[in-house]
Design an enzyme around this catalytic site. Structure first.
Site, mmCIF file in Angstrom:
data_model
loop_
_atom_site.group_PDB
_atom_site.id
_atom_site.type_symbol
_atom_site.label_atom_id
_atom_site.label_comp_id
_atom_site.label_asym_id
_atom_site.label_seq_id
_atom_site.Cartn_x
_atom_site.Cartn_y
_atom_site.Cartn_z
ATOM 1 N N HIS A 40 -0.986 0.792 -0.174
ATOM 2 C CA HIS A 40 -0.511 1.836 -1.072
ATOM 3 C C HIS A 40 0.358 2.868 -0.358
ATOM 4 O O HIS A 40 0.828 3.819 -0.979
ATOM 5 C CB HIS A 40 -1.708 2.520 -1.737
ATOM 6 C CG HIS A 40 -2.498 1.587 -2.613
ATOM 7 N ND1 HIS A 40 -2.263 1.450 -3.958
ATOM 8 C CD2 HIS A 40 -3.503 0.719 -2.319
ATOM 9 C CE1 HIS A 40 -3.095 0.554 -4.468
ATOM 10 N NE2 HIS A 40 -3.856 0.098 -3.492
ATOM 11 N N ASP A 41 0.576 2.678 0.958
ATOM 12 C CA ASP A 41 1.489 3.526 1.722
ATOM 13 C C ASP A 41 2.911 3.052 1.449
ATOM 14 O O ASP A 41 3.342 2.016 1.949
ATOM 15 C CB ASP A 41 1.173 3.429 3.217
ATOM 16 C CG ASP A 41 2.131 4.228 4.086
ATOM 17 O OD1 ASP A 41 2.996 4.935 3.517
ATOM 18 O OD2 ASP A 41 2.027 4.132 5.317
ATOM 19 N N GLN A 42 3.652 3.789 0.652
ATOM 20 C CA GLN A 42 4.957 3.339 0.203
ATOM 21 C C GLN A 42 6.032 3.418 1.278
ATOM 22 O O GLN A 42 7.182 3.064 1.037
ATOM 23 C CB GLN A 42 5.381 4.140 -1.032
ATOM 24 C CG GLN A 42 4.469 3.921 -2.229
ATOM 25 C CD GLN A 42 4.981 4.629 -3.477
ATOM 26 O OE1 GLN A 42 6.098 5.137 -3.511
ATOM 27 N NE2 GLN A 42 4.163 4.660 -4.506
#
Length: 265
Positions: A40-42
């Site tokens: 979820h770390d873009q």
């Protein structure tokens, strides 16, 4: 590796060409656990990509559609498959479906010497950073990245595709293996530009941006095992950016595949 998800339409619906956020939301629901927090770390590529719902066209209740979901990580695909089997509701915005079957498949560009073609059926998001503008003679009004267009020539496109795949290789392949920029030769032998078009894309809840997308057919000839790994990584992770929203998903044109010294298969 990929999942082939076979769907049945639960009602009549118009095909929504802006399906991306709805489709991605259903897939990401399966990845909410702590095990996948880093995805979820873009700021980094997720290694996850997906096709459009196909075939494209108006939907009648009972119609069949398909979605392909790919990842460089088997545990990601196992989690998605388990979620789709346990909860078979698969609604893509105003297109309601039920999951009928989930099958694992492993496409492969072929052994060294194989010739073939990859198609970018969902369009590429290729952005040229502002510090490259002078190098490529780009006159842009701001420091924001510039979406690739045919007027920019193929060189910045090639560089951005290779740089992006390098990042994915560093994340999802063993450190001792050479990445795309560590070897001689281009990823592809030919770059056939099909079209470029603009599309409004909901990137996060309540935020819509216009993306400029490009579709290509890429010819290839597998040079060696490293090149084979790089091309297969593109099949798993997608090419260019925004793969986890469904862009840059690539497929092998089986009718264009020629094994070493053989006839088209």
């Amino acid at each position: 590796m990929r999942l082939l998800v076979r769907l049945r339409a639960d009602a009549d619906a118009a095909y929504d060409n802006q399906y991306h956020r709805g489709l991605a939301g259903r897939v990401w629901r399966a990845l909410d656990g702590e095990q996948f927090d880093e995805l979820h770390d873009q700021s980094e590529p997720t290694g996850l990509s997906m096709s459009n719902p196909f075939p494209v066209g108006p939907i009648e209740e009972g119609d069949r559609r398909n979605v392909l979901i790919a990842s460089a990580r088997d545990d990601v695909l196992h989690a998605v498959a388990s979620s789709l089997i346990e909860d078979r509701e698969f609604n893509i915005k105003q297109m309601p479906f039920t999951v009928e079957e989930v099958t694992g498949i492993e496409p492969d560009v072929g052994e060294p010497g194989t010739e073939g073609m990859l198609t970018t059926d969902t369009g590429l998001v290729v952005r040229i950073p502002h510090w490259k503008f002078d190098e490529y003679g780009i006159d842009a009004p701001s420091d924001a990245p510039e979406f690739w267009r045919a007027k920019h020539t193929l060189e910045p496109l090639k560089e951005q595709l290779e740089n992006n795949l390098d990042r994915k290789h560093g994340l999802y392949c063993d450190d001792y293996l050479p990445g795309p920029s560590d070897v001689e030769g281009d990823l592809f032998t030919s770059y056939e530009h099909i079209k470029t078009y603009a599309l409004p894309v909901t990137v996060t809840e309540g935020v819509t941006e216009t993306h400029v997308l490009s579709k290509f057919r890429f010819g290839y000839r597998v040079r060696d095992d490293d090149h084979r790994r790089h091309l297969n990584l593109a099949l798993d992770c997608g090419l260019a950016e925004r793969n986890s929203l469904g862009f840059g998903f690539v497929n092998i044109r089986e009718d264009k595949r020629v094994p070493p010294g053989g006839r088209r298969v």
